[in-house]
Enzyme design. Structure first.
Site, PDB file in Angstrom:
ATOM      1  N   CYS A 155      33.898   1.262 -31.320  1.00  0.00           N
ATOM      2  CA  CYS A 155      33.710   2.589 -31.924  1.00  0.00           C
ATOM      3  C   CYS A 155      34.609   2.774 -33.141  1.00  0.00           C
ATOM      4  CB  CYS A 155      33.983   3.692 -30.903  1.00  0.00           C
ATOM      5  SG  CYS A 155      33.687   3.195 -29.221  1.00  0.00           S
TER       6      CYS A 155
ATOM      7  N   HIS B 211      28.412  11.145 -33.742  1.00  0.00           N
ATOM      8  CA  HIS B 211      29.156   9.901 -33.586  1.00  0.00           C
ATOM      9  C   HIS B 211      28.211   8.699 -33.598  1.00  0.00           C
ATOM     10  CE1 HIS B 211      32.093   7.020 -32.444  1.00  0.00           C
ATOM     11  NE2 HIS B 211      32.019   7.142 -31.138  1.00  0.00           N
TER      12      HIS B 211
END
Lengths: 349, 387, 136
Positions: free
Chosen positions: B85, B335
């Site tokens: 991430c 995201h």
């Protein structure tokens, strides 16, 4: 059928899963009369369990009681009619999980509910011939009963493991002898690829269960020169409560001698583990010097009978692993819907 | 070491882009970045593509060559950068190093993630690859679940209530409501957050960053390039620092701090010559509400166990002590995993150039923090307005 | 698709570590790790010895997975716990035979051998250690 050299039980262990379903809950779903419910409740395996995980835990308990290094075990024989793999042994997983040396005789055996005791008998032979010193015999099953069938009320799950060793004061019990009686009697079967077994209803009684157990028990007593009054306990394969009570009576055992090993009313028929868990429950309470008769029964059909005498070592070894009662008391009740999910009876694809 | 400037950037709206592919999104952001920087993609000497899961979710790797081809500049140096991430933060770090080293004078750095082609269980399976596949993913843990372990431990260790941590989501949504490219541009109440479905106890749906598609891109250049092109850059990269920590929680002595944040922040503050109090605006990687709180602590704005107070007491609002996640943060801006770190830098760039949707009064220094896994990788990027 | 590409050798390679809980102890800083390492994750020492880990521990933190990764849907919801074993080693594992509302941080648990996942209906079954409240 007595080996030339004597053998005994160095350690024993059981496993009973935590989940239970009551007979009346199954009867509720199928609209069956309460009077026709064969047992009170049966054990049910959890989603992450199978006859392999059962065998590992029962064997771990047996090794704990035996107090030996797993590497000293030279044979693992597993009796089951519900292996998770049709091809690929359970014995290897059990051995690897418990740290049993790869220098090992390992095999899976199938003979309906009798396979576990036949595993014991086979190990006795290996030990008695001095081919090995210690061997592990396991009976383990997660039996499936066809929904609505009579067997759905009783087909349960459990495992028992025994470590057989040369006769010694270290052993918790001495095996006086065993006797097997086998005929081609098809009372219960499951064809290859089928999920659920089929059975021949009342034919499973007299010509199958009663005949084989009776002949094995009598055969054993004749060979050993014993009579039923010489035994302090008797344990029989327990597909329900009615059958073992009836055979006990026929062989001359009062209720008093079978009650400690008779668990089918509260755990169900644990198939290959059934008589072995019964024996373990007796070992949990028996005193040194007491004699136990154990007779299994496997459809197809056959029975193995054993005469076992408890030794002093039982007193110190009993508490080294959970008792049968510990597993029986630790339970969670589930309803039929959860039972159906746990037993993969609900289609999700 | 060369100075590195941000010439401009471009982003796509984050959301469920049913009609746009992985490459469509990247190309869209890259073209916007070039346009906003008054530059031609042909001038790029290198292309850096940040992405986490194109292999797993799109069956596509080799994004360097793919994107170079689709940008019409095959031949350029191009490579994919992956750090779970934190891929977005990490790709910026690599692009920064390339220009700072003097090897390249002008590069395109972008991040992209196309998540909505897959169903939730496959996305969940892809995301847990941020942790140890053999010993963490094997257990059936989801990425949300790992953060839930931290969340519960934090609450029990510091005696903090969930309602105080969940406020981070309310905060993010408040600002996303005014952000045109946010995935969820609307406000939510604390009650709504706390009554949303449990995903991994105690974490609820409205405490989790959503699954979405998006791409962001920036143009970085050296002082030499700017001079030769007659461009006066407005924003400089003051520092870019990357640190790692153990990939799994089991190896950590303290579950409530991301040691990699502490390390990367320390390096970045030192390089930039700033302290936390000099930061005028920042974007933190709050993939879950608990992370937002922990980041405030680890970046040096609150003591351990007290980060939630900054949120509750209004200290991270637009016109307060440390304006944080004015984009809407991971929770509400969105995201798109490998793109997020680049979005964050773009948002700080906007703040420093006075073009942000929720513009702070005056911003000289801004910080963007990008986190991979449960803090296995953390990148802290600090930008400064060119005076 | 799933957690990782279904592979038989991969499972075989890990079996002893996962079945028996093998770990390593750093001879320099004392940190005990699961699984066994060649280098200590705390101090970097390569002076490590392989050890067998204790089969009891306590729950440090736990969660309930309600949106599982592909490959685990059958078991969902299930509990994942971070467990500190009796010698201080930490391990991530499922808790089994226990309902979420029975779990508390700090509770004592014991290791049990269970199924973790299956490589499809006709693929191999992957076993490993889970934890449960002790039988006795």
């Amino acid at each position: 059928m007595k080996p030339s050299k004597s053998t005994g039980i160095l350690g024993y262990g059981v496993y009973i899963p935590v989940y239970r379903i009551k007979g009346e809950e199954i009867a509720r779903v199928w609209g069956r009369s309460k009077a026709a419910i064969p047992i009170q409740e049966k054990s049910v395996p959890g989603l992450d369990e199978d006859s392999i995980t059962f065998a590992v835990e029962a064997s771990k308990n047996a090794i704990q009681r035996a107090g030996i290094n797993p590497e000293e075990i030279e044979a693992v024989y597993v009796g089951s009619e519900s292996p998770p793999y049709a091809v690929k042994p359970t014995a290897t997983v059990v051995a690897e999980a418990l740290g049993i040396s790869p220098r090992l005789i390992a095999i899976d055996m199938e003979f309906a509910c009798r396979a576990g005791t036949t595993a014991m008998q086979s190990i006795m032979g290996l030990v008695a011939s001095s081919m090995i010193k210690y061997g592990l015999a396991i009976g383990t099953d997660t039996a499936q009963g066809r929904p609505r069938d009579e067997l759905e009320y009783t087909a349960a799950a459990g495992a028992a493991a025994f470590i057989i060793a040369p006769h010694s004061s270290e052993n918790i019990a001495y095996i006086e002898g065993s006797y097997s009686y086998v005929t081609d009697t098809t009372d219960f079967w499951r064809r290859d690829g089928e999920v659920y077994p089929r059975h021949a209803y009342r034919f499973t009684g007299e010509p199958a269960y009663f005949h084989h157990i009776y002949e094995a028990a009598v055969g054993l007593m004749e060979e050993l020169g014993l009579k039923s009054s010489d035994f302090d306990y008797a344990v029989f394969h327990q597909p329900n409560v009615k059958f073992p009570v009836r055979i006990a009576k026929r062989l001359g055992f009062p209720m008093e001698k079978i009650k400690d090993g008779l668990l089918s009313n509260i755990i169900g028929n644990t198939y290959a583990a059934s008589s072995m868990i019964g024996l373990a429950a007796v070992l949990d309470v028996a005193k040194p010097g007491e004699r136990i008769l154990m007779v299994s029964f496997g459809s197809g059909a056959g029975s193995d009978a054993f005469s076992i005498v408890v030794q002093d070592a039982i007193e110190e070894k009993r508490r080294l692993a959970p008792l049968v009662r510990d597993y029986i008391e630790k339970r969670k009740y589930i309803d039929y819907a959860v039972y159906a999910r746990y037993r993969s009876k609900i289609k999700t694809r | 070491m060369e100075k590195v400037f941000v010439l401009g950037g471009g982003v796509t709206k984050i959301g469920e882009h049913w009609s746009k592919s992985l490459r469509d999104l990247f190309v869209e952001a890259a073209l916007k970045a070039a346009k906003n920087s008054n530059i031609e993609l042909r001038d790029m000497e290198a292309v850096y593509v940040g992405n986490m899961s194109s292999g797993e979710l799109q069956g596509q790797e080799h994004l360097g060559s793919l994107m170079a081809t689709w940008l019409g500049i095959p031949g350029v140096a191009a490579v994919k950068v992956e750090a779970a991430c934190a891929s977005g933060g990490a790709v910026f770090h690599q692009a920064y190093l390339a220009v700072a080293s003097g090897v390249y004078d002008c590069v395109l750095v972008g991040g992209v993630e196309k998540m909505t082609d897959a169903v939730v269980h496959d996305v969940t399976a892809a995301l847990i690859m941020a942790d140890d596949a053999e010993y963490t993913a094997f257990t059936g843990a989801s990425f949300v679940g790992l953060n839930a372990l931290v969340y519960r431990y934090y609450m029990e260790k510091y005696g903090v209530k969930q309602e105080d941590i969940a406020l981070f989501s309310v905060h993010d949504h408040k600002y996303a409501a005014n952000n045109p490219y946010a995935q969820y541009p609307f406000q939510v109440s604390l009650e709504k957050v706390l009554s949303s479905p449990l995903i991994a106890d105690p974490i609820r749906l409205f405490e989790c960053a959503p699954i979405g598609d998006g791409a962001a891109a920036l143009i970085l250049c050296s002082e030499r390039f700017a001079k030769e092109s007659g461009i006066k850059p407005e924003v400089e990269v003051a520092a870019s620092a990357l640190a790692t920590d153990t990939i799994s929680l089991v190896d950590r002595d303290d579950l409530t701090t991301l040691a990699a944040t502490v390390k990367a922040a320390k390096k970045a503050y030192k390089k930039a010559g700033v302290e936390p109090r000099d930061i005028d605006v920042m974007e933190v990687h709050d993939a879950f509400t608990i992370l937002g709180v922990i980041h405030l602590e680890d970046l040096g704005f609150a003591e351990k166990g007290k980060g939630w107070r900054l949120v509750k007491e209004g200290e991270i609002e637009k016109d307060s002590k440390i304006p944080t996640n004015l984009s809407g943060g991971l929770k509400a801006r969105g995201h798109p995993v490998g793109a997020t770190g680049v979005y964050q830098v773009y948002e700080i760039y906007q703040q420093l150039t006075g073009t942000a949707p929720n513009q702070v009064g005056k911003a000289e220094v801004g910080l963007a923090q990008s986190v991979g896994g449960v803090g296995g990788t953390v990148v802290v990027n600090i930008l400064r307005r060119v005076r | 698709m799933g957690i990782s590409a279904p592979s038989v050798p991969r499972v075989w390679r890990e079996r002893i570590i996962k079945y028996r809980l093998l770990g390593s102890k750093c001879a320099d800083c004392g940190k005990i790790s699961y699984p066994p390492r060649k280098a200590c994750p705390r101090c970097g020492s390569t002076n490590l010895v392989e050890i067998s880990l204790p089969k009891r521990g306590k729950v440090l933190s736990y969660t309930v997975i309600r949106t599982p990764p592909r490959g685990y849907l059958k078991y969902s919801p299930y509990i994942i716990a971070l467990i500190e074993l009796e010698n201080g080693a930490r391990i991530l594992a499922q808790l089994t035979d226990v309902d979420p509302d029975e779990v508390k941080s700090g509770m004592v648990v014991e290791a049990v051998f269970r199924r973790y996942r299956e490589q499809g209906e006709d693929g191999i079954i992957e076993y490993g250690i889970k934890f449960r409240p002790p039988i006795t």
